[in-house]
Design a protein around this motif. Structure first.
Motif, PDB file in Angstrom:
ATOM      1  N   GLU A 210      -2.760   5.717   0.063  1.00 11.10           N
ATOM      2  CA  GLU A 210      -1.561   6.212   0.759  1.00 11.10           C
ATOM      3  C   GLU A 210      -0.334   6.107  -0.138  1.00 11.10           C
ATOM      4  N   ASN A 211      -0.199   4.989  -0.853  1.00  9.81           N
ATOM      5  CA  ASN A 211       0.927   4.816  -1.773  1.00  9.81           C
ATOM      6  C   ASN A 211       0.850   5.806  -2.925  1.00  9.81           C
ATOM      7  N   LEU A 212      -0.376   6.082  -3.383  1.00  8.58           N
ATOM      8  CA  LEU A 212      -0.562   7.051  -4.461  1.00  8.58           C
ATOM      9  C   LEU A 212      -0.117   8.439  -4.003  1.00  8.58           C
ATOM     10  N   VAL A 213      -0.493   8.817  -2.794  1.00 12.51           N
ATOM     11  CA  VAL A 213      -0.096  10.119  -2.243  1.00 12.51           C
ATOM     12  C   VAL A 213       1.427  10.204  -2.139  1.00 12.51           C
ATOM     13  N   ASP A 214       2.070   9.108  -1.761  1.00 10.68           N
ATOM     14  CA  ASP A 214       3.532   9.105  -1.644  1.00 10.68           C
ATOM     15  C   ASP A 214       4.214   9.376  -2.985  1.00 10.68           C
ATOM     16  N   HIS A 215       3.539   9.039  -4.076  1.00  9.65           N
ATOM     17  CA  HIS A 215       4.120   9.249  -5.403  1.00  9.65           C
ATOM     18  C   HIS A 215       3.854  10.659  -5.934  1.00  9.65           C
ATOM     19  N   PHE A 216       2.922  11.367  -5.324  1.00 10.31           N
ATOM     20  CA  PHE A 216       2.623  12.722  -5.759  1.00 10.31           C
ATOM     21  C   PHE A 216       3.754  13.668  -5.350  1.00 10.31           C
ATOM     22  N   ARG A 217       4.011  14.651  -6.189  1.00  7.33           N
ATOM     23  CA  ARG A 217       5.017  15.660  -5.877  1.00  7.33           C
ATOM     24  C   ARG A 217       4.429  17.069  -5.935  1.00  7.33           C
ATOM     25  N   ASN A 218       3.890  17.430  -7.072  1.00  2.84           N
ATOM     26  CA  ASN A 218       3.352  18.779  -7.257  1.00  2.84           C
ATOM     27  C   ASN A 218       1.860  18.767  -7.582  1.00  2.84           C
TER      28      ASN A 218
END
Length: 314
Positions: A94-102
């Motif tokens: 979940e934290n990894l997804v929060d850091h994704f942008r594009n």
């Protein structure tokens, strides 16, 4: 209408009343009533925000593709990492997804078998939603087949060769099949970066049961599950990737973020999505027209048209 007619009769003879009130109309009040009723009904429709049709929008992105393979075998319920290995893993994703942008992300779950929980997508909201539903009951075949998870991950990327591709395997390393190293090597040969995140403690921990107590073997002894770091490191080495140990700190997340940031970004295929087109403006125009007509229409006959008709007769 009937009430109005009864009131008129109360005054006297209807023929005489029509002669005394030539402007009287029995239809115009009814027309005004239905115009107002229609306007009120459309106002209710307008407040409901009607939506019709679709609107297609295209968006081009520069990023990487990441497939996360999450171990959901029973051993991932062990609590040597708080609150449990599986819960900690889900929090990391979940934290990894929060850091994704594009970037694009896909999700695979595995135990004795593996299947795609979420096809690769840039829809991060869906990724989090699917993540919440993950638990060991999703796969009846228990065990830990890391090789099958790697194989499925390799076939889950898009055909875009210009973007960096990463496979992140989160597991306690209790592999029961033995072909994981070969699959990691194959992934490397296909240009994919393999990250093995080993979660748990090498000292081991019991596996809690839903109804209380701990899992036991056929001899009645409590089953202990320990992180197999040697296995995790061998798989990462075979794929010329990286092994990261996950504990109760956030060091593993930070290290993984840094490594993913090094991967080559490329132009993604256009992201096409549809959304409903609001239609309340059209309804509002209809309401306005009906109200204007209702105001213009008089309850009595128009004296101008009455004179025009008399003029024509003469």
């Amino acid at each position: 209408m009937q009430s109005r007619k009864r009131k008129m009769k109360a005054f006297g003879d209807m023929v005489l009343l029509r002669q005394l009130s030539p402007g009287y109309s029995k239809y115009r009040p009814l027309v005004k009533f239905w115009l107002m009723a229609a306007a009120l009904a459309l106002i209710v429709v307008m407040l409901a925000r009607p939506q019709m049709g679709t609107k297609v929008t295209s968006d081009k992105r520069e990023g990487i593709e990441t497939i996360i393979a999450l171990d959901i075998s029973n051993s991932m319920l062990a609590e040597d990492v708080a609150p449990s290995r599986l819960a900690k893993s889900k929090l990391m994703v979940e934290n990894l997804v929060d850091h994704f942008r594009n970037d694009k992300i896909g999700l695979i779950v595995f135990a004795g078998d593996a299947f795609v929980q979420l096809p690769i997508t840039s829809d991060y909201v869906s990724a989090k939603m699917f993540l919440q539903d993950i638990d060991p009951t999703l796969i009846a075949s228990q065990g830990t087949d890391i090789g099958e998870a790697l194989n499925l991950a390799m076939h889950s990327f898009t055909q875009n060769t210009s973007v960096g591709k990463a496979i992140i395997v989160i597991t306690d390393g209790e592999d029961h099949e033995g072909d994981a190293e070969q699959m990691a090597k194959t992934a490397k040969e296909q240009g994919m970066h393999v990250f093995i995140l080993g979660i748990g403690s090498p000292a081991g921990a019991p596996i809690p049961l839903a109804d209380g107590g701990y899992m036991k073997d056929k001899d009645g002894q409590t089953v202990m599950t320990a992180l197999n770091e040697d296995m995790c490191k061998r798989i990462a080495e075979a794929g010329e990737g990286m092994y990261i140990h996950v504990d109760n700190s956030s060091i593993a997340e930070e290290q993984l973020d840094r490594e993913l940031a090094k991967l080559q970004t490329g132009e993604m295929a256009s992201v096409v999505y549809s959304e409903f087109d609001e239609q309340f403006q059209a309804v509002a125009i209809l309401v306005l027209l009906l109200l204007i007509i209702e105001i213009v229409v008089l309850e009595s006959k128009n004296p101008v048209t009455q004179k025009w008709r008399l003029f024509k007769r003469n």
